[in-house]
Write an enzyme that holds these catalytic residues in place. Structure first.
Site, mmCIF file in Angstrom:
data_model
loop_
_atom_site.group_PDB
_atom_site.id
_atom_site.type_symbol
_atom_site.label_atom_id
_atom_site.label_comp_id
_atom_site.label_asym_id
_atom_site.label_seq_id
_atom_site.Cartn_x
_atom_site.Cartn_y
_atom_site.Cartn_z
ATOM 1 N N CYS A 330 126.328 -49.749 -24.653
ATOM 2 C CA CYS A 330 127.722 -49.499 -25.017
ATOM 3 C C CYS A 330 127.976 -47.992 -25.141
ATOM 4 C CB CYS A 330 128.097 -50.245 -26.283
ATOM 5 S SG CYS A 330 129.905 -50.404 -26.483
ATOM 6 N N HIS A 427 126.885 -56.161 -25.330
ATOM 7 C CA HIS A 427 126.135 -56.393 -26.562
ATOM 8 C C HIS A 427 125.442 -57.752 -26.474
ATOM 9 C CE1 HIS A 427 127.758 -52.904 -28.538
ATOM 10 N NE2 HIS A 427 128.993 -53.275 -28.259
#
Length: 485
Positions: A330, A427
């Site tokens: 991320c 994620h």
């Protein structure tokens, strides 16, 4: 709804984990149970099936309760940003960014309305609720306008169980002091001693003292469980995500601990790999020459990028490249871009152009007002394998298609995988066992480590719930919950 609330003498005493166990136990008993936390402060988000944000802990607790997570389970989520401000997420959507004083003075009445609405919504679909408090209910400077501890217990009309962490020491003072300072201590109907090490028989006198002094029953002494495989949420939990592998010539994984780290639970799955040593680096000097260097998520990508560049991480990455696997997740992935642009300050720092570390060629990040919040399925392509992967994305920074994409999903592609550099916004990527195995395979081959055989792993929720229940007077817990206050 009938319900029970778990409060704690401090942060990280195990409130979330006790609530998780209660959700699974009540579910096992056939109850339709929902988790609830009125206000959560965390950068570890969970994305619902509708693409909404709630605290990670309530999403995990919903899984334990065998139900879909909804925004009513955590209607207010505060996500800390740089500059002493927090993003206020209301019923799953960003509302505004405020500092602490503004939030306390301007949001209180609205917060009470939100809590009442969320509880009413849950009551339509659930018979029981397990409510989690936050921090300590004895914060006397905040209790006149608090939205998460005794104020919630009163509005939901539920009894409270107070949890204390004996691992920290001072358990007697923390319990007695909390009861002395908290509002409505008579609502506390039971005590739980958590994270006990050693022979619980040695704590018999302690139980007797607490019950005699406070007049409140000790419901149980929960032994510490080293590896429960359930995601943690508190930033204090970072300390638990480290391990020295007890094998010869292990894989060394070093994780950069950003000042604004978020979703650090993405790296927890490596605790399940017996040949991986895990440690954290707060400075470039801490990094050394690891097999894997991982840059996790961050709530303020540019601020953390500047933190590491100032220390010389860019030079260190060039030194490591080719020998060390460099992984970005991320915000950590975004740092590996050539450039980042955030002219309107959606990431926290308004900047027309910021130079990234440049490990992913032709990658340019543009921060936009509209946040990407979605669950995602796809196919991850490694050097010698393609495996199915599931997870979720939650980020402001948008990236155009990169060369050498890691994940394909229908007609779209995401991430990067080339020359020992891996990056993705997804994620939960390494929570997929097949992804971990495929990623670690060439490293194990280089280090002459055997590939571990797949093991039949028990459901971690079942294992944790059984552990907790076996050390509690569960009949007393049920009596407390079902009794009228």
């Amino acid at each position: 709804m009938r319900g029970i609330m778990i409060q704690g003498t401090a942060s990280d005493v195990g409130k979330s984990m006790i609530c998780t166990a209660f959700c699974r136990i009540f579910s096992d008993q056939g109850m339709k149970v929902a988790p609830f936390k009125s206000q959560n402060m965390s950068n570890n988000s969970y994305v619902t099936v509708k693409g909404e944000e709630i605290g990670r802990a309530q999403g995990v607790q919903a899984e334990a309760a065998r139900t879909l997570a909804t925004v009513d389970m955590n209607p207010i989520l505060l996500k800390p940003e740089s500059g002493m401000k927090s993003q206020v997420v209301l019923f799953g959507k960003k509302l505004v960014t405020m500092d602490g004083m503004d939030y306390r003075t301007r949001f209180y009445e609205k917060g009470l309305e939100v809590i009442d609405q969320a509880l009413a919504n849950l009551a339509k679909d659930f018979s029981h609720v397990v409510i989690e408090g936050a921090g300590s209910p004895a914060e006397v400077n905040l209790n006149d306008r608090e939205l998460v501890n005794m104020a919630v217990a009163k509005r939901a009309d539920v009894p409270v169980i107070l949890v204390a962490d004996i691992e920290r020491g001072g358990v007697f003072a923390s319990i007695v002091g909390t009861l002395a300072l908290m509002p409505e201590p008579e609502r506390v109907k039971g005590l739980i001693i958590n994270k006990f090490h050693g022979d619980a028989q040695l704590f018999k006198d302690g139980v007797q003292f607490l019950e005699s002094y406070t007049g409140i029953p000790v419901l149980g002494v929960i032994p510490y469980m080293a590896s429960h495989e359930i995601e943690q949420e508190d930033s204090l939990g970072v300390q638990a995500v480290q391990r020295i592998a007890r094998v010869e010539n292990p894989i060394e994984l070093v994780i950069c601990r950003h000042p604004y780290i978020s979703n650090f639970t993405d790296v927890e799955p490596f605790l399940n790999e017996p040949d991986v040593t895990i440690r954290w680096a707060e400075t470039v000097e801490d990094i050394g020459q690891p097999d894997i260097l991982l840059l996790p998520g961050t709530k303020s990508t540019i601020a953390d990028l500047r933190y590491w560049r100032k220390q010389g991480l860019g030079i260190k990455l060039q030194e490591l490249k080719g020998n060390t696997w460099i992984v970005g997740l991320c915000g950590g992935f975004q740092m590996l871009a050539e450039t980042l642009a955030d002219p309107e300050g959606h990431d926290g720092i308004a900047i027309e152009r910021e130079r990234g570390f440049g490990l992913v060629p032709n990658m340019h990040v543009q921060f936009e007002k509209q946040k990407v919040v979605q669950r995602k399925n796809g196919l991850a392509a490694f050097s010698d394998a393609k495996v199915s992967v599931t997870g979720y994305e939650i980020h402001h920074g948008n990236v155009k298609q990169t060369d050498y994409p890691l994940i394909s999903s229908g007609s779209s592609a995401e991430g990067y995988f080339h020359e020992q550099v891996l990056g993705t916004h997804l994620h939960g990527f390494f929570r997929n066992r097949e992804c971990r195995t495929a990623f670690l395979a060439p490293i194990r081959k280089r280090k002459n480590l055997p590939v571990p055989l797949p093991e039949a792993v028990a459901d971690p929720f079942d294992r944790w719930a059984q552990h907790v229940k076996s050390h509690l007077d569960w009949q007393k817990v049920e009596e407390i919950m079902e009794a009228s206050l």
